[in-house]
Design an enzyme around this catalytic site. Structure first.
Site, mmCIF file in Angstrom:
data_model
loop_
_atom_site.group_PDB
_atom_site.id
_atom_site.type_symbol
_atom_site.label_atom_id
_atom_site.label_comp_id
_atom_site.label_asym_id
_atom_site.label_seq_id
_atom_site.Cartn_x
_atom_site.Cartn_y
_atom_site.Cartn_z
ATOM 1 C CG ASP A 244 -0.268 0.074 2.736
ATOM 2 O OD1 ASP A 244 1.290 -0.041 2.509
ATOM 3 O OD2 ASP A 244 -0.680 0.534 3.340
ATOM 4 C CD GLU A 245 4.783 2.783 2.706
ATOM 5 O OE1 GLU A 245 5.294 3.816 3.403
ATOM 6 O OE2 GLU A 245 5.923 1.860 2.493
#
Length: 408
Positions: free
Chosen positions: A95-96
């Site tokens: 998620d990054e």
DNA sequence: TCTGGGGTCCTAGGACCC
DNA sequence: TCTGGGGTCCTAGGACCC
């Protein structure tokens, strides 16, 4: 991404929106919080907290099992959106991501404008919120995005990095965890600014290589192995592992060995997926008192064959387990890839046979789910009862779940 | 508080080699 | 007698990240 796992679950069940939601499992299970909604965070719930603790703090929260496939799928969509903004995208985790926006001004406009367009496009394409940090160094951009959450954008102007970082807690620096924080606190260092005032040589003498990197980070420089590499280069995994925590500690050898066999199969499957063969195999044992040992063995030849992995792991287990001691966790870890073709040695024929058999097994798993085929060793020792006791721990989430897995 | 699972990177000691 | 200096590889453990 903001509260990523929770936000993805909200896409599947919009009624969750605004409610205290905890992703990670049932509140009475052994496990920790993977993600908590902002409503749940108000009660003090945060990721890595034991589920039982989260339940005590917020009993009215909705507790959900995680859905790794959903998150992986959403993550791929996120990646596609980011690719519209820069050819140099590096997913740093599920998620990054980091984007190198050098030279994209003509296409996307100045930084803030590009970020706003990115947020709008992200929401439109994925239904998810993100936060963005803009800076000349990736570490500063990362901290900036943390400070911008939720759904915010923060631009740290070049030359103003140290000023931005100075008032922040040292804990905000990626790589500074509980232990380093305590060690730095003991020296009277609490804020990044305190760190920035110290001599790099002092930090190096005190903390070694890591101290020197810290000195750089406090000034807003990318430092340390990971931050120094260029954005966008992806060099496959360096290790592959699977582990399992029993819902109740056990000293039952049949149950332990069948679990090890299953873990070996999962590792073997992933090795074959990546076309890798591992020279080093490692067993991990955690006892009831949480004391943990690892025992490794390296071979001249690499392997990707379940039975060969299991043989090595079982040997390590038998040699190192304190008989009778209750086991909490088992792990199987593979590393040390061999380059391409292996030597043809004694036993190669047997090896080839297994390689063909497993290729067939993998195809069956692709079609019918991970539990379609299994080593007999994985099925002994009450594996299936165990699977029932904790369905979430079944290897993979097959589309079908055959009543009778075929022992190989 | 009763502590997951999948990773990366670093340190330190020992075996071994020249 | 009593003990160098460089290097690599392996193993074990631990901090840290999401």
């Amino acid at each position: 991404m903001d509260a990523f796992f929770v936000s993805v679950e909200e896409l599947y069940d919009p009624s969750l929106k605004g409610k205290p939601v905890v992703v990670g499992g049932r509140p009475d299970e052994r496990g920790v919080v993977s993600a908590a909604s902002y409503a749940a965070r108000k009660f003090g719930v945060h990721s890595a907290m034991p589920l039982r603790t989260a339940y005590k703090m917020c009993p009215q929260a909705i507790f959900l099992d995680g859905h790794p496939e959903r998150y992986r799928e959403a993550s791929e969509k996120v990646f596609e959106v980011l690719r519209e903004f820069s050819p140099l995208v590096e997913m740093a985790s599920i998620d990054e991501a980091y984007l190198d926006m050098t030279g994209t001004e003509r296409l996307h406009g100045p930084p803030l404008k590009a970020a706003h367009r990115l947020h709008a496009r992200m929401k439109e394409a994925t239904g998810l919120n993100c936060s963005t940090g803009i800076a000349a160094a990736r570490m500063v951009a990362k901290i900036g995005s943390d400070q911008a959450k939720p759904n915010g954008i923060l631009w740290v102007l070049p030359g103003r990095e140290a000023e931005f970082l100075a008032p922040l807690d040292i804990r905000k620096i990626p790589g500074v965890g509980k232990v380093t924080e305590k060690n730095l606190n003991a020296l009277g260092i609490r804020k990044v600014g305190d760190l920035a005032r110290l001599e790099p040589a002092f930090l190096e003498q005190r903390f070694g290589k890591w101290g020197l990197a810290l000195a750089g980070k406090s000034q807003g420089l990318d430092a340390g192995a990971w931050f120094e590499s260029e954005i966008g280069e992806d060099e496959g995994p360096k290790s592959i592992s699977h582990e399992h925590t029993f819902s109740e500690d056990t000293a039952d050898t049949a149950r332990i060995e069948s679990t090890l066999s299953r873990l070996c199969e999962m590792v073997g499957r992933r090795l074959r997926e990546h076309g890798l063969t591992a020279r080093t195999l490692q067993l991990k044992l955690r006892y009831s008192d949480f004391s943990t040992i690892t025992r490794a063995h390296s071979n001249e030849r690499g392997t990707e064959i379940d039975t060969e992995i299991y043989e090595a792991i079982r040997e390590l287990f038998r040699r190192n387990w304190k008989p009778g001691a209750k086991v909490r966790l088992l792990g199987v870890h593979a590393s040390g890839w061999t380059e391409g073709g292996q030597l043809n040695l004694v036993g190669e024929e047997r090896h080839e046979k297994w390689a063909r058999t497993l290729a067939t097994a993998d195809k069956l798993r692709d079609r019918f789910g991970e539990s379609a085929v299994s080593l007999a060793a994985s099925l002994r020792g009450g594996f299936r009862e165990h699977a029932q006791e904790n369905p979430a721990s079944l290897p993979g989430k097959g589309r079908s779940d055959p009543k009778d897995p075929k022992p190989l």
